[in-house]
Design a protein around this motif. Structure first.
Motif, mmCIF file in Angstrom:
data_model
loop_
_atom_site.group_PDB
_atom_site.id
_atom_site.type_symbol
_atom_site.label_atom_id
_atom_site.label_comp_id
_atom_site.label_asym_id
_atom_site.label_seq_id
_atom_site.Cartn_x
_atom_site.Cartn_y
_atom_site.Cartn_z
ATOM 1 N N ILE A 170 18.591 -47.994 4.975
ATOM 2 C CA ILE A 170 18.310 -47.161 6.148
ATOM 3 C C ILE A 170 19.015 -45.811 6.020
ATOM 4 O O ILE A 170 20.091 -45.708 5.430
ATOM 5 C CB ILE A 170 18.732 -47.849 7.472
ATOM 6 C CG1 ILE A 170 20.227 -48.190 7.466
ATOM 7 C CG2 ILE A 170 17.897 -49.078 7.748
ATOM 8 C CD1 ILE A 170 20.765 -48.614 8.819
ATOM 9 N N PHE A 171 18.374 -44.803 6.583
ATOM 10 C CA PHE A 171 19.000 -43.488 6.685
ATOM 11 C C PHE A 171 20.076 -43.576 7.756
ATOM 12 O O PHE A 171 19.842 -44.082 8.848
ATOM 13 C CB PHE A 171 17.949 -42.441 7.054
ATOM 14 C CG PHE A 171 18.535 -41.103 7.379
ATOM 15 C CD1 PHE A 171 19.026 -40.280 6.374
ATOM 16 C CD2 PHE A 171 18.619 -40.675 8.694
ATOM 17 C CE1 PHE A 171 19.591 -39.046 6.669
ATOM 18 C CE2 PHE A 171 19.176 -39.442 9.003
ATOM 19 C CZ PHE A 171 19.660 -38.631 7.982
ATOM 20 N N VAL A 172 21.279 -43.055 7.450
ATOM 21 C CA VAL A 172 22.393 -43.136 8.385
ATOM 22 C C VAL A 172 22.593 -41.820 9.126
ATOM 23 O O VAL A 172 22.582 -41.776 10.349
ATOM 24 C CB VAL A 172 23.703 -43.533 7.663
ATOM 25 C CG1 VAL A 172 24.889 -43.526 8.623
ATOM 26 C CG2 VAL A 172 23.556 -44.890 7.019
ATOM 27 N N ASP A 173 22.794 -40.718 8.357
ATOM 28 C CA ASP A 173 23.129 -39.462 9.018
ATOM 29 C C ASP A 173 23.035 -38.304 8.046
ATOM 30 O O ASP A 173 23.193 -38.472 6.839
ATOM 31 C CB ASP A 173 24.567 -39.531 9.558
ATOM 32 C CG ASP A 173 24.841 -38.513 10.652
ATOM 33 O OD1 ASP A 173 23.892 -37.796 11.066
ATOM 34 O OD2 ASP A 173 26.007 -38.412 11.098
ATOM 35 N N SER A 174 22.779 -37.119 8.602
ATOM 36 C CA SER A 174 22.900 -35.857 7.876
ATOM 37 C C SER A 174 24.231 -35.243 8.279
ATOM 38 O O SER A 174 24.454 -34.963 9.454
ATOM 39 C CB SER A 174 21.762 -34.901 8.234
ATOM 40 O OG SER A 174 20.545 -35.366 7.710
ATOM 41 N N VAL A 175 25.102 -35.030 7.299
ATOM 42 C CA VAL A 175 26.460 -34.591 7.558
ATOM 43 C C VAL A 175 26.605 -33.116 7.192
ATOM 44 O O VAL A 175 26.300 -32.719 6.065
ATOM 45 C CB VAL A 175 27.454 -35.465 6.748
ATOM 46 C CG1 VAL A 175 28.851 -34.900 6.815
ATOM 47 C CG2 VAL A 175 27.419 -36.901 7.252
ATOM 48 N N PHE A 176 27.075 -32.325 8.149
ATOM 49 C CA PHE A 176 27.248 -30.886 7.940
ATOM 50 C C PHE A 176 28.720 -30.477 7.898
ATOM 51 O O PHE A 176 29.033 -29.327 7.665
ATOM 52 C CB PHE A 176 26.524 -30.098 9.036
ATOM 53 C CG PHE A 176 25.031 -30.248 8.982
ATOM 54 C CD1 PHE A 176 24.258 -29.372 8.238
ATOM 55 C CD2 PHE A 176 24.399 -31.280 9.666
ATOM 56 C CE1 PHE A 176 22.877 -29.513 8.178
ATOM 57 C CE2 PHE A 176 23.022 -31.426 9.601
ATOM 58 C CZ PHE A 176 22.255 -30.537 8.859
ATOM 59 N N SER A 177 29.635 -31.438 8.159
ATOM 60 C CA SER A 177 31.070 -31.155 8.085
ATOM 61 C C SER A 177 31.796 -32.447 7.756
ATOM 62 O O SER A 177 31.270 -33.551 8.004
ATOM 63 C CB SER A 177 31.591 -30.598 9.410
ATOM 64 O OG SER A 177 31.654 -31.628 10.375
ATOM 65 N N LEU A 178 33.003 -32.324 7.203
ATOM 66 C CA LEU A 178 33.770 -33.513 6.839
ATOM 67 C C LEU A 178 34.066 -34.392 8.045
ATOM 68 O O LEU A 178 34.181 -35.609 7.924
ATOM 69 C CB LEU A 178 35.082 -33.108 6.156
ATOM 70 C CG LEU A 178 34.961 -32.443 4.780
ATOM 71 C CD1 LEU A 178 36.348 -32.163 4.210
ATOM 72 C CD2 LEU A 178 34.139 -33.272 3.820
ATOM 73 N N ALA A 179 34.164 -33.791 9.214
ATOM 74 C CA ALA A 179 34.450 -34.563 10.432
ATOM 75 C C ALA A 179 33.321 -35.536 10.761
ATOM 76 O O ALA A 179 33.540 -36.511 11.478
ATOM 77 C CB ALA A 179 34.688 -33.616 11.605
#
Length: 195
Positions: free
Chosen positions: A7-16
């Motif tokens: 499954i796709f979890v997330d698109s991450v744009f920052s380390l946080a």
């Protein structure tokens, strides 16, 4: 590696925004339009799980996919595409570098290189940087179906020499035919064994 449930979890744009927990991660890196998304779809045996685009620079975040309940595959933004805004490129580079340098879950970076072309400077730089940081990496030469067997061997030898590796240190892969898929899965499994 259990591929039945992905499954796709997330698109991450920052380390946080990075997913919490200690699941191992395998990241996939390569120049824009090198076939990263196609390789991931082939590897996972999904047609459109990872978005494929003819437009370079489409992936603009770290995209996390959960495989079973055992690991994350991470699709990194492609590099080397000149028509993307320089500030955006710098932001991607900063995020990718910070992720690769600081993520304890990272087990391996799959460096995807187009078999049809000579090694590009950015590929050489990334390979050298991964080695200098002691980050395990696996070169995968894609688009092998576009070349004859003789051309495949000749091009692979040239890339091996440019990277300073032996044939046993890399794989050839075709997202179109699936050739190399089982070998890639087997190699990735070796990075997932407990340290």
């Amino acid at each position: 590696m259990q591929l039945q449930k992905v499954i796709f979890v997330d698109s991450v744009f920052s380390l946080a925004q990075l997913p919490e927990g200690d699941l191992p991660e395998i990241a996939f890196a390569g120049r824009s339009n090198v076939g990263k998304s196609s390789l991931l779809n082939c590897l996972l045996q999904r047609r459109n799980l990872v978005k494929v685009s003819a437009r370079p620079g489409k992936t603009q975040s770290l995209n996390f996919y959960l495989v079973g309940e055992e690991l994350h595959l991470v699709d990194l933004p492609g590099y080397g595409y000149a028509k993307v805004d320089k500030k955006l490129q710098a932001k991607w580079q900063e995020l990718i570098t910070a992720y690769l340098e600081t993520r304890p879950n990272l087990r391996c970076v799959v460096l995807i290189i187009d078999l049809r072309h000579a090694l590009k400077d950015l590929d050489r730089m990334l390979a050298g940087w991964l080695q200098s940081q002691a980050i395990p990496w696996l070169p995968v030469y894609t688009k092998m179906d576009k070349l004859s067997r003789n051309e495949q061997h000749r091009q692979a030898r040239l890339l091996d020499a440019a990277l300073g590796i032996a044939p046993a240190d890399r794989l050839l892969f075709s997202a179109k035919t699936g050739e190399g898929r089982e070998q890639l899965l087997a190699r990735l499994d070796t990075f997932l064994t407990p340290r």
